[in-house]
Design an enzyme around this catalytic site. Structure first.
Site, short mmCIF file in Angstrom:
data_model
loop_
_atom_site.label_atom_id
_atom_site.label_comp_id
_atom_site.label_asym_id
_atom_site.label_seq_id
_atom_site.Cartn_x
_atom_site.Cartn_y
_atom_site.Cartn_z
N ASP A 35 0.86 -1.09 0.00
CA ASP A 35 -0.03 -0.07 -0.05
C ASP A 35 0.88 1.21 -0.01
OD1 ASP A 35 -2.44 -1.40 0.19
OD2 ASP A 35 -2.44 -1.55 2.44
N ASP B 11 -13.80 -3.59 -2.34
CA ASP B 11 -13.41 -3.41 -0.59
C ASP B 11 -14.70 -3.53 -0.15
OD1 ASP B 11 -10.96 -2.77 -1.26
OD2 ASP B 11 -11.18 -0.56 -1.28
#
Length: 274
Positions: free
Chosen positions: A11, A134
């Protein structure tokens, strides 16, 4: 049986020169984890099957993603690389593949414009088109209360899963399982499935969600969110029926190196490349 894949996830926060890898809990409480190119090189040398780069602020900030990081990484890393964040139009796929990526992942842009999936798969092929989902649990009291939701039984009741966009900052009202099925029909080659409830918690993957996705799709599902130990990855493959397992914290902070995880899985009978 095809070998299962172990995929470290980076990330990336590109608000600093050359970027930095960060990790949060439930998409919050961000902490620094290292340099993206250095970590990717380490994971490649450790035997990772693939590496995912997610530019976690590109969609929120409405900017393009990390071409320079990918170019630097592919000088020394020779496993498939998937890039997500800031991919908004078919030309972005082409640009990232030209920089050295093998796949591109979209979430926000695909939900805002589902035709992007069709256009991108026509341009670069389904194998290069990953849709990231997500998903967050939304509990209900009566599993029969809605025909519009894909209701799943979990340990503490019944729920459906809502898709979020902009790095978890906004919710859409879209059912995650039904959206994944539509993505498959539109030409997506893979689903990167992250449980927002489990992200960074080290409690294990959301197995009911992962299993439901895997059982209702013909394309591969990558489980993401919540791994804290090798047993959790084993569960994702066996109980969750995932094709690949993505992890961050256990690799970034040297809790379980990639070779140790792979050896554990091999000892449990999981088909894996050592």
């Amino acid at each position: 049986m095809l070998a299962k894949r172990i995929i470290p996830c980076l990330d990336c926060d590109l608000q600093v020169p050359n970027g930095r890898v960060v990790k949060g809990v439930e998409f919050k409480q961000i902490r620094y984890a290292g340099d993206p190119v250095e970590l990717a090189t380490r994971y490649y040398e450790d035997g990772a099957d693939e590496i995912v780069f997610l530019d976690i602020t590109a969609s929120h900030e409405r900017r393009e993603t990390m071409t320079h990081v990918i170019e630097a990484t592919t000088e020394n890393v020779f496993v498939p690389i998937c890039v997500g964040g800031g991919i908004r139009k078919p030309e972005d796929y082409f640009k990232m593949l030209k920089a050295g990526a093998d796949k591109c992942s979209t979430n926000t842009a695909a939900i805002k414009n589902p035709e992007l999936i069709n256009e991108a798969s026509d341009l670069v092929g389904s194998q290069a088109c990953v849709v990231a989902i997500d998903a967050k649990r939304r509990y209900i009291e009566n599993p029969r209360e809605s025909d519009e939701r894909f209701i799943i039984e979990v340990d503490d009741g019944y729920c459906w899963y809502e898709c979020s966009i902009y790095g978890g900052r906004e919710f859409t009202g879209i059912d995650a399982v039904k959206w994944a099925m539509e993505c498959q029909d539109r030409g997506a080659g893979e689903i990167l499935l992250t449980s927002m409830d489990r992200d960074g918690t080290k409690m294990g993957y959301d197995i009911p969600l992962t299993r439901t996705m895997s059982e209702n799709l013909d394309i591969p599902v990558i489980a993401s969110g919540g791994v804290g130990e090798p047993e959790h990855i084993y569960e994702a493959f066996t109980d969750g029926k995932a094709d690949a397992a993505l992890a961050a914290s256990i690799f970034h902070f040297n809790e379980y190196p990639v070779p140790a995880v792979k050896e554990y899985l091999r000892s449990r009978g999981v088909p894996i490349r050592l």
